[in-house]
Design a protein around this motif. Structure first.
Motif, PDB file in Angstrom:
ATOM      1  N   UNK A 357      34.227  69.991   7.078  1.00  0.00           N
ATOM      2  CA  UNK A 357      34.839  69.695   5.769  1.00  0.00           C
ATOM      3  C   UNK A 357      34.080  68.511   5.201  1.00  0.00           C
ATOM      4  N   UNK A 358      33.372  68.726   4.106  1.00  0.00           N
ATOM      5  CA  UNK A 358      32.453  67.687   3.649  1.00  0.00           C
ATOM      6  C   UNK A 358      32.190  67.778   2.148  1.00  0.00           C
ATOM      7  N   UNK A 383      37.947  69.487  17.374  1.00  0.00           N
ATOM      8  CA  UNK A 383      36.490  69.685  17.244  1.00  0.00           C
ATOM      9  C   UNK A 383      36.051  69.973  15.816  1.00  0.00           C
ATOM     10  N   UNK A 384      36.618  69.246  14.870  1.00  0.00           N
ATOM     11  CA  UNK A 384      36.171  69.354  13.479  1.00  0.00           C
ATOM     12  C   UNK A 384      35.195  68.225  13.168  1.00  0.00           C
ATOM     13  N   UNK A 385      34.299  68.458  12.227  1.00  0.00           N
ATOM     14  CA  UNK A 385      33.382  67.423  11.743  1.00  0.00           C
ATOM     15  C   UNK A 385      33.703  67.201  10.267  1.00  0.00           C
ATOM     16  N   UNK A 486      27.739  52.301  14.474  1.00  0.00           N
ATOM     17  CA  UNK A 486      26.326  52.112  14.147  1.00  0.00           C
ATOM     18  C   UNK A 486      25.624  53.443  13.914  1.00  0.00           C
ATOM     19  N   UNK A 487      26.136  54.480  14.560  1.00  0.00           N
ATOM     20  CA  UNK A 487      25.584  55.827  14.364  1.00  0.00           C
ATOM     21  C   UNK A 487      26.233  56.544  13.184  1.00  0.00           C
ATOM     22  N   UNK A 488      27.175  55.887  12.539  1.00  0.00           N
ATOM     23  CA  UNK A 488      27.860  56.517  11.414  1.00  0.00           C
ATOM     24  C   UNK A 488      28.956  57.467  11.844  1.00  0.00           C
ATOM     25  N   UNK A 489      29.445  57.317  13.085  1.00  0.00           N
ATOM     26  CA  UNK A 489      30.450  58.227  13.625  1.00  0.00           C
ATOM     27  C   UNK A 489      31.680  57.417  14.005  1.00  0.00           C
ATOM     28  N   UNK A 490      32.830  57.897  13.601  1.00  0.00           N
ATOM     29  CA  UNK A 490      34.068  57.275  14.055  1.00  0.00           C
ATOM     30  C   UNK A 490      34.963  58.331  14.661  1.00  0.00           C
ATOM     31  N   UNK A 508      37.361  65.448  17.411  1.00  0.00           N
ATOM     32  CA  UNK A 508      36.937  65.433  16.011  1.00  0.00           C
ATOM     33  C   UNK A 508      35.940  64.307  15.762  1.00  0.00           C
ATOM     34  N   UNK A 509      35.055  64.513  14.809  1.00  0.00           N
ATOM     35  CA  UNK A 509      34.084  63.491  14.431  1.00  0.00           C
ATOM     36  C   UNK A 509      34.184  63.238  12.934  1.00  0.00           C
ATOM     37  N   UNK A 510      34.059  61.948  12.568  1.00  0.00           N
ATOM     38  CA  UNK A 510      34.139  61.527  11.176  1.00  0.00           C
ATOM     39  C   UNK A 510      32.889  60.727  10.852  1.00  0.00           C
TER      40      UNK A 510
END
Length: 523
Positions: A357-358, A383-385, A486-490, A508-510
């Protein structure tokens, strides 16, 4: 069960839709077998008592199909068992060998051409089955253009009926009225273990199913013609529609192929694209494209809608899950919404599994502020991005007292960090435990006072260990989140995701959401 079929050529491509009905063995082998088969000589006049009563007595068993016993009279011969065939192989036969790239007006001719290649023209037996009788006939010729077989009654006469009125003479008169021609879909091929009539049995099975289908020039027309339990299969193509898909029954829309190859584009202004109110609606392997719209791309008012392996290119709001409705979205990609990608109302259920979802204003908007009689929504996210949204990845809208608003708004900026409230309360709890242990009591025994003092010291020591472990765990967690940031992932915030509405949240990744991963709007 009625089945709708949609597809013919769209403005920028072509396509067909067929209902799932089972499976077919590849007719390419059947065509070769039919050409090499040994035809019986003078089959038209050779229906003797022996030939009609000798069902499958050949010595070599080479058939690839099973046999089935017809219902009712045990005197009737066994028939080929073909209703176990799987859908995708059957569908491959429809697409590659029967219909190919034909137009709607050419369907009957394409079926006739296919039958002429694989169907034995004579020498085989069948059960002519209607609602009131079953009778064994012998096929002496086939009229491919009309999809009919020329038949004559078997000798001996074998018939089963609801009453005794269907005698030999009666059946002869009936065949004369029909000019001895019977529709192929009314015939069930008698079992023959030699394998010589396998392809004939399969061909008759295909015709029986194809003659039930409805062919439509576009998906919208096909869906409008559907009823409860129908399936619409849409062939690859680019379909441009101007209207709303109103799905009020439990139907299934399935693209035959990859979603990028089966595009349904809506150019209507001011309308929803899909309105679902059916008890169990399923949409799969389609790409939905919306332009110049006011309403969202998919609105679920009632019932359950399952969206799988789809691509949704939105214009305004993406998917709206209304009160008492349910969405199951799996392996799909949603982007471009000027509002929320997924908007979840109170009292609804939403399951999101392995989705992207982006590039929306907000990724997921959860509303928990309506009538108090409605429960909070029940949400599963696995497991959503969720990335590159203008606002938050997930935002919760809820009411609250004025003194809470300022406090609740503070942690919504940027990526939320784990709160230390749990760790901060531990020392207080431990001190309280120590105080309780040290409260004086009417104790006269010196040994008992000593044991209590010793126990108090152990408790205090355990609290110190617990505090140290808690601080270490919090430090590790902070370092872990810093590396991901730092990798842009929360990752999902524990406090935000621990609310009653979240049934399961994991994996899930944000990434790179403008205002952060999680936000709460209190009004």
């Amino acid at each position: 069960m009625a089945m709708a079929e949609a597809g013919s050529p769209g403005p920028q491509g072509d396509g067909w839709a067929l209902p799932p009905a089972g499976r077919a063995a590849g007719p390419q082998d059947g065509a070769e077998h039919a050409e090499g088969a040994v035809h019986q000589e003078d089959a038209e006049s050779d229906w003797s008592a022996d030939s009609c009563s000798d069902y499958g007595s050949r010595g070599n068993v080479v058939t690839a199909l099973g046999r089935a016993v017809p219902d009712g009279n045990v005197l009737l011969p066994d028939i080929f068992h073909t209703d176990h065939l799987f859908f995708y192989e059957r569908f491959s036969a429809y697409q590659d060998y029967i219909l190919a790239d034909c137009k709607a007006s050419e369907v009957k001719q394409f079926i006739a051409d296919y039958l002429e290649k694989v169907l034995e023209p004579s020498g085989w037996q069948a059960i002519w089955r209607t609602d009131v009788f079953q009778v064994v006939v012998g096929v002496v010729d086939v009229d491919y253009s009309s999809l009919k077989a020329v038949v004559q009654l078997s000798d001996p006469f074998l018939c089963e009926s609801r009453d005794s009125s269907f005698t030999l003479e009666c059946m002869q008169e009936l065949l004369e009225l029909k000019q001895y021609q019977i529709l192929l879909q009314e015939l069930w091929v008698v079992y023959d273990e030699s394998g010589e009539f396998d392809q004939t049995a399969l061909a008759v099975e295909h015709v029986s199913l194809l003659c039930l289908l409805q062919f439509h020039s576009d998906p919208l027309t096909a869906v409008s013609a559907c009823y409860e339990g129908d399936t619409v299969i849409i062939f690859p193509g680019h379909y441009v529609v101007d209207g709303v898909f109103c799905i009020a029954d439990s139907v299934e829309l399935e693209g035959f192929g990859l979603p990028d190859d089966i595009v349904i584009e809506n150019q209507g202004k001011g309308d929803n694209f899909f309105d679902c109110t059916g008890a169990n609606v399923r949409i799969s392997s389609l790409k939905l494209v919306q332009h110049d719209a006011v309403e969202g791309i998919l609105n679920i008012h009632h019932g359950k809608t399952t969206l799988e392996n789809c691509v949704l290119q939105c214009e305004t709001t993406g998917i709206t899950v209304r009160m008492s409705a349910e969405l199951v979205m799996k392996n799909s990609d949603l982007y471009g919404a000027k509002g929320a990608g997924v908007e979840i109302y109170p009292g609804s259920m939403c399951t999101l599994l392995h989705n992207g979802i982006h590039h929306c204003k907000e990724g997921i908007l959860i509303k928990s502020f309506l009538d108090e009689h409605y429960d909070v929504p029940k949400i599963t996210m696995v497991n959503n991005v969720i990335h590159n949204n203008e606002g938050y990845g997930v935002v919760l809208v809820k009411p609250g007292p004025s003194e809470v608003k300022d406090a609740s708004a503070q942690p919504t900026k940027g990526n939320t960090q784990p709160t230390q409230s749990g760790d901060e309360t531990q020392p207080t709890q431990c001190v309280e435990e120590v105080r309780q242990e040290q409260q004086p009591e009417c104790v006269t025994d010196e040994l008992e006072r000593y044991e209590r003092a010793e126990t108090s010291g152990q408790t205090e020591g355990n609290c110190e260990i617990a505090n140290e472990l808690g601080a270490t765990a919090a430090k590790k967690s902070k370092m872990h989140k810093k590396r991901l940031s730092e990798l842009g992932i929360t990752e999902a915030d524990e406090n935000f995701m621990s609310q009653d509405m979240f049934i399961s949240v994991e994996g899930n990744q944000f990434k790179w959401n403008g205002k952060g991963s999680f936000g709460t709007f209190v009004f």
